[in-house]
Design a protein around this motif. Structure first.
Motif, PDB file in Angstrom:
ATOM      1  N   GLY A 155     -99.905 -78.903 -10.993  1.00 58.73           N
ATOM      2  CA  GLY A 155    -100.825 -78.798 -10.020  1.00 58.73           C
ATOM      3  C   GLY A 155    -101.843 -79.502  -9.644  1.00 58.73           C
ATOM      4  N   ASP A 156    -102.429 -78.242  -9.199  1.00 66.29           N
ATOM      5  CA  ASP A 156    -104.264 -79.126  -8.684  1.00 66.29           C
ATOM      6  C   ASP A 156    -104.874 -77.712  -9.510  1.00 66.29           C
ATOM      7  N   ARG A 157    -105.351 -78.806 -10.736  1.00 66.49           N
ATOM      8  CA  ARG A 157    -106.390 -78.230 -12.094  1.00 66.49           C
ATOM      9  C   ARG A 157    -107.021 -76.938 -11.510  1.00 66.49           C
ATOM     10  N   SER A 158    -107.920 -77.703 -10.611  1.00 61.79           N
ATOM     11  CA  SER A 158    -108.684 -77.183 -10.228  1.00 61.79           C
ATOM     12  C   SER A 158    -109.220 -75.240  -9.711  1.00 61.79           C
ATOM     13  N   ALA A 165    -101.132 -74.019  -4.514  1.00 66.51           N
ATOM     14  CA  ALA A 165     -99.914 -73.839  -2.918  1.00 66.51           C
ATOM     15  C   ALA A 165     -98.884 -74.082  -2.928  1.00 66.51           C
TER      16      ALA A 165
ATOM     17  N   THR B 311    -110.028 -91.885  -9.755  1.00 65.12           N
ATOM     18  CA  THR B 311    -108.970 -91.544  -8.588  1.00 65.12           C
ATOM     19  C   THR B 311    -107.787 -90.286  -9.666  1.00 65.12           C
ATOM     20  N   ASP B 314    -109.302 -87.101  -8.778  1.00 67.35           N
ATOM     21  CA  ASP B 314    -109.227 -87.115  -7.526  1.00 67.35           C
ATOM     22  C   ASP B 314    -108.324 -86.541  -6.880  1.00 67.35           C
ATOM     23  N   TYR B 315    -106.868 -86.784  -7.986  1.00 60.59           N
ATOM     24  CA  TYR B 315    -105.654 -86.315  -7.353  1.00 60.59           C
ATOM     25  C   TYR B 315    -105.040 -84.802  -8.367  1.00 60.59           C
ATOM     26  N   SER B 316    -105.684 -84.950  -9.026  1.00 54.83           N
ATOM     27  CA  SER B 316    -105.026 -83.877 -10.242  1.00 54.83           C
ATOM     28  C   SER B 316    -106.699 -82.695  -9.703  1.00 54.83           C
ATOM     29  N   GLY B 317    -107.468 -82.684  -9.388  1.00 52.26           N
ATOM     30  CA  GLY B 317    -108.339 -81.576  -8.757  1.00 52.26           C
ATOM     31  C   GLY B 317    -109.416 -81.336 -10.054  1.00 52.26           C
ATOM     32  N   THR B 318    -110.020 -82.638 -10.908  1.00 49.61           N
ATOM     33  CA  THR B 318    -110.448 -82.063 -11.663  1.00 49.61           C
ATOM     34  C   THR B 318    -111.596 -83.046 -11.716  1.00 49.61           C
ATOM     35  N   GLY B 414     -99.598 -82.992  -7.576  1.00 51.77           N
ATOM     36  CA  GLY B 414    -101.208 -83.203  -7.969  1.00 51.77           C
ATOM     37  C   GLY B 414    -102.025 -81.548  -7.029  1.00 51.77           C
ATOM     38  N   LYS B 415    -102.925 -82.315  -6.957  1.00 50.87           N
ATOM     39  CA  LYS B 415    -103.732 -81.655  -5.234  1.00 50.87           C
ATOM     40  C   LYS B 415    -103.341 -82.129  -4.370  1.00 50.87           C
ATOM     41  N   ASP B 416    -103.080 -80.783  -3.325  1.00 50.07           N
ATOM     42  CA  ASP B 416    -102.020 -80.211  -2.262  1.00 50.07           C
ATOM     43  C   ASP B 416    -102.406 -81.140  -1.083  1.00 50.07           C
TER      44      ASP B 416
ATOM     45  N   LYS C 467    -112.225 -97.578  -7.719  1.00 51.16           N
ATOM     46  CA  LYS C 467    -111.107 -96.729  -6.493  1.00 51.16           C
ATOM     47  C   LYS C 467    -110.364 -97.999  -6.818  1.00 51.16           C
TER      48      LYS C 467
END
Lengths: 478, 478, 478, 478
Positions: A155-158, A165, B311, B314-318, B414-416, C467
């Motif tokens: 999911g969200d790697r951070s 979520a 990008t 941004d999408y994966s939270g890294t 990935g990110k919510d 991007k």
């Protein structure tokens, strides 16, 4: 029971009834699907070589656990010799199949479990080690292939697992029952999951208090209800399906995403459940073994790529070009570097509490850092040596076209003494070696991300000893 | 006449009737074949941008030959500004299409011819330059796309053209007629040959006395009788054909082998015929221009890959991971290096006898040497940043499967805040950017082999000046 | 006034009375100290070439400020041509002196000041720009050499200037007076400070509120009371002092630490004082110009190293060894890469508010990133080509020893046609080129740390544009 | 007899009366010359550690030849354990002395001779092996240090020994006598020749019929009449002589050229004389062992450099900078790579006819190829981490100057808690580690040229096996 022949292995896989999808359609027979079959054949090579005169001594040894000859792919190492054999077998197989044979990940799980379950029991008084040994006996007696369910989708790697979520982004327990647990989540990049009898699950990262339901290790058959294998796309995936322009006429690789859609795991197959502080150790052990494995199989793949490059030089009349020889040397050097690091990691291994031998992690990670960079470079060198037809060679179907086939063949001829068909086949193999995503991308991401390997060697090195040496020579009192 | 719109360009290609095969079958419509169409669209972008407010000034200029506005892809450079524009246009287009736009090779032929035909005439009293200018007017007035027929299939690389077992391994004259010549042979890696109106042929190497029939340059329409385009395979070639999992939803690339099966070339379209001593100059000019072009388009492709990597972060939270930022910097640095070398080669260009401006060959080749290594590295970095799903992402068909589609999407999130569909699309694009063989292998072999670039910078550098400097400082009298 | 001859330059330096120490002893005459003299000679080459027929056009131009011919080392660029000339002059000089000529840093300060003082005045209504122009006129009219006092000693790197235990670790005002200020601190690595007429001080880093006393730019003569030059050690420093085994018989480099021990700076020579928000701009401008300069001089140094390698091949009979030629190509490629990036940075420069032209920072930093890695590699290649005697060649004193001199010479002979003395001189030059720390370490740390260059290209690149391109191709709506 | 203490070793060297020159002057006492003494101390460390509790088990073992404990530096390996110990000892020593300890080359000669003399005797019925064993007993019983006289000065590299204009450019017999031979020639780069009791001579290259007088191996004391040691210059050579700014306060390195000016070699000390076909084997064995040794000592040197870098980070307040940690990881990775390749080469060693164990040559050369490139890179990284004062740190004499000493110290302060003296000492050590030519250039040229290592791995690899693998996968029948 005992060592399976290649045919027995394939038949045993044929007996399983996994739920699998590819390109949106359900797969009814793994064995009959040409793409999956090509992957299965690669794993089958691990059975085949164990029966061949030339390789049997390398591949087969007696297990002290069951006192029977076993394929080394079911044997956690009990000696330095066992550790070294892992690397040599993998190099041999890498060269033999020219891709990933897909049986090492399960073994690497077995190795990790054989160390960590013992240590957990020591601390917590649990009985994971005994349960694991029973499972291992079963694997050895039946010469099974296992798959490593390690990499969660994340999911969200951070965010931590329990902060996501969607709590299912890391595999976790959704129900604790008397007879076992029910788990939910998904594991990505499950190399050869449909060629494996058993799926072994380990945590994918270090865990902390609050993550108890994510601290999980267990093993279940690949056709357990609720398990869904989604075979994703790789770059050359339609070639085997079409039966044309395959390149490597024998072997291939595939890596499903495996979804655990509320899957029941019986108590006797659980090897970690809630002891969060052991998650890190589990993943470090697994990935260190896996990085060691890669040093073998990937150097073997470079061997095969080097052979392809040298053969192309023979076929195209460039065998005396000095600059191409330099590139071949660069390829060999890379293979030997991966191999040397893995081999050294093995020879420098040590016995753990449970009796299993563990490799030197710094050296194993040193190998993987090279792999992450140098496989791409070896591939580039092979393409450089072989020439542009790796990109756009006409199809076998063009060669058999009655109107133009003879022309296409005429113009693809290299050296006069070499049948054009052989040169064509070789170009196709080079394309497969260079451009198969399922295989090449594991050079980078297999066994954890490149950064993980780097962090490991920093953490595991004795930095203070190095500082002391410098201070002594500088004349600085401590 | 005049500048074509994108639609006019596509329709003009649709009017041509080339003989083409793919996978053993005859292609009836280039425009309607999804794979060829994706390539055609990339070339069409060179027409489209010329019509866009934002890019018109960059793309369009007035030709002193016809005194009309022309697309710069039909204009041999008449000034430093023209040389520089080539690089900037290519970088812009590389970023815009994320692959090869396939229109530079023909321009690079026009550039080479605009220099060398003049010089041949000076020496031999021929009228190649005038014939070439007439052809160029036709190209400019009709805003045509040309293809570069340079790379012969070469047979046994250790033998000269006329020493080959089969004399057709290099394109040559088989009949001299009053009104023209008949030629036979084959040219490999003909990027976008079916998206081109004209095929321009140049020699592929230096030639010597005895090779007269191989010293050839000419231009003919892509549907000239006897011309056969065999569209070979590339790694992701079935994706467009299936209309699924395409990755780059707009553009692609293809590179046929073009067979010249006794093709008639009319006299007025012949620009070199027998003057062997000019073959080397022709190929050196062409390849130097082409290496300059690559420095633009490939840096543009890295821009696009960098955008994909950023990008994905941004999408994966890294997006805050320091080690990934370092890798992005490494990507940017590679793009700027290719660009800088090509740009410098352009700014340092010089006027030739014919009035055409030629680039600095050492700097242009310096760019290509970097490309040959660093595109692979930039690609590896992108994959490293983006993660393992580049290798084995489930198919779009899986996402729409009623039984498992929702699960697959659930786990690829990935990110919510980012729609899972976008992340999926991005992974697919990254796969295309990394694993498309037709595109990536031209990084290595496009514009001649890597060794050719190296030999060139040694040959073209003033070694004596360097030696003199060293001797002076060492105190050695000359 | 006007352009100085080399002799006039040296005499003008001889007239100055700086306070200087080396190896713990006071230096009475810069001009007569052989080590400092060798550095002075390198700077003198910038005067000498300006008088030479062959180089005058490159080195001399008319200044619009004083309407007289000036040496370009006193001229902030007023055009693209001026920017480009900087790079070409530096490459020429790098090859000419085989080391650092030490006159670029001061010019790079003049360039930075010519932009930033104008901008400060715009915002704050100060009169720095006018004062700076007066100073610049003085520099141009007298053809002066300036030194860049940028790098503070920095103390604890984890702390800001005003948080240091000792507030003097960054140069700062200790007293504000009506007629000027008194400053205290020290600047490290002051290349050629004793060969410079003026010391120009700039801040070394971005500053914040609270750092007002550290936001300083000014210029003072190198013999201003309170200024103390400590000439540190470099690896071959005793060679010139002993007059033996010098290697580069003409030129060398030295880099004092300059201590500002309560130095008075008159008001008219202050160009920044307290406007903290401009400190960052000052240092970014300076270091960008300086990185551009390096791309010229260091490629020139590689030229000279390449010449040394080629000459050694001639002398040792290895001139036909293919692998050595490959290494020479690798050297040339590195030189051209540095040069191309700096050249492109120049051609892509833009006019600033003050009228000065500024380079493209991304491209200039791309050059420096290469330098930081590739100068070491070029050096390694030269040593590889030249052989082991770079490490341990007998001394000239051995050659003249009556007992063994003839034997040493006998055995150092290479090719029979080459005088052994020449081969010996060449080895000695190679040692100097490879092992002179003052010169080689500036490849890494000159113009700011390697990490600074990397951060700059990330910050200065348009990431959003990249991007957007990726999203468009992936089919992601924005 | 038996193991010497450090003091005994130094005294034993003091007893020898070699003819030696440095800077044109005769050296009367090796032990009292500070520069030679620093080299001697490095070799003495091999004696010292053998007496230390912590290292004795590593350094000392029983010799089966004399049945007494011996220092491993006198022991040709008789087992895999012995081979591995070589690498571990060298790594330990490399870290301990921070430079070359100079005792491995002689051992590597002993190893080579212990194999090849046996094989010559088998073929020719000579008694070299017995003579060699007598010599070896003498070395072991007296715990002697030997030097490797391998590298001839070579003259014109394009000519064979007997084709040189001066026949003495390769060491050869000038007189055959009943009791021995008289030889003439010179050997370059004789690391530690004056710290060695014995000089062992081997051929430097493969030889052919006609070269009989050049096919020579023997051993003689370093003070044999006619032997002249010319101690050449290295970059920091005057530091020890001046007793100031030494850097590594304990150890250094020097490498004389040794001239054999008609030197008599007694019959019992001759181990090869005229059997030209064994020259190649001799040099291959020696250099393979020596490349294995380097993998140990150079990884140890990187350990020490890593310690210096980490300590500098502690001292300067940069210990938390992520990009510096990445560079430290890059250093560690290089050390582990050299080490792993040498270690693997050892573990994969095999027993030769004479009973001596020989290493895997491909893996040993793989190590050396890395060394040739990566030591320079590790050094560059250390300098990058440590900062610019490596280039130009003020002298210790400046620190004690009454007028400016306190100021210099004030401004060199790093973190407040660290004594400035310690930071100064550390900078000086880093300078020594980075800029000492005698040490750093052996990274490139020690153990033969980089190209030699490359050619070796091509020649020693099984290329046909690789080709067969590729053909099988491509479906090509053999």
């Amino acid at each position: 029971m005992g060592l399976k022949t290649k045919a027995e292995y394939i038949e045993s896989i044929n007996q399983m009834k996994p739920t699998a999808y590819m390109f949106g359609e359900k797969i009814n027979s793994v064995v009959d699907n040409p793409r999956l079959r090509a992957g299965l054949e690669a794993t089958a090579a691990t059975y085949e070589l164990a029966q061949m005169e030339e390789y049997r001594d390398l591949m087969v040894t007696e297990s002290p656990l069951i006192n029977e000859p076993v394929n080394r792919f079911t044997l956690p190492p009990g000696s330095i010799e066992d550790l070294v054999a892992r690397v040599k077998i993998n190099r041999t197989l890498g060269n033999w199949v020219g891709t990933c044979h897909q049986r090492c990940t399960g073994l690497d799980c077995l190795c990790a479990l054989s160390i960590v379950t013992f240590d957990i029991d020591q601390k917590h008084g649990t009985n994971y080690f005994e349960k694991f040994r029973e499972f291992l006996k079963y694997v050895q007696k039946n010469d099974l292939t296992c798959n490593a369910g390690v990499t969660d989708v994340k999911g969200d790697r951070s965010l931590n697992p329990h902060d996501q979520a969607d709590p299912d982004m890391y595999l976790h327990v959704v129900e604790h029952r008397d007879d076992g647990i029910v788990v939910r989540g998904a594991k990505a990049h499950q190399t050869g999951s449909l060629s494996s009898h058993e799926i072994i699950v380990l945590p994918t990262r270090a865990l902390k208090k609050g993550d108890e339901d994510y601290a999980l290790a267990f093993a279940i058959p690949n056709d357990t209800p609720g398990l869904i294998h989604i075979v994703g796309r790789s770059s050359l995936d339609t070639r085997e399906l079409d039966g044309c322009d395959i390149g490597n006429i024998r072997y291939s690789k595939y890596c499903p995403t495996v979804i655990f859609n509320d899957v029941f795991v019986p108590r006797e197959r659980i090897f970690l459940c809630g002891e969060v502080e052991f998650a890190a150790d589990m993943v470090v052990r697994f990935s260190s073994y896996h990085r060691q494995s890669h040093g073998g199989c990937k150097s073997g793949k470079i061997d095969c790529m080097t052979g392809a490059a040298l053969t192309m030089m023979d076929y195209s009349g460039t065998e005396r070009a000095g600059h191409l020889k330099q590139k071949v040397i660069d390829m060999i050097h890379r293979a030997e570097t991966l191999y040397a690091c893995s081999l050294a990691a093995s020879y420098e291994g040590k016995k753990e509490n449970s009796g299993t031998y563990f490799i030197d992690t710094v050296l194993a990670n040193a190998s993987k850092i090279h792999e992450g960079r140098e496989m791409a470079e070896a591939t580039r060198l092979m393409v450089d040596v072989c020439g542009g037809y790796v990109a756009d060679l006409p199809s076998d179907k063009d060669f058999t076209n009655p109107e133009v086939g003879h022309l296409v063949k005429k113009y693809l001829k290299g050296k006069d003494t070499i049948p054009v068909e052989d040169r064509i086949k070789l170009f196709r193999l080079v394309e497969k070696l260079a451009m198969e995503s399922a295989d090449t991308i594991s050079d980078i991401h297999g066994g954890g991300s490149p950064e993980a390997h780097r962090v490991t060697i920093l953490r595991e090195s004795d930095l203070d000893k190095r500082k002391r040496a410098a201070k002594r020579l500088a004349g600085i009192d401590e």
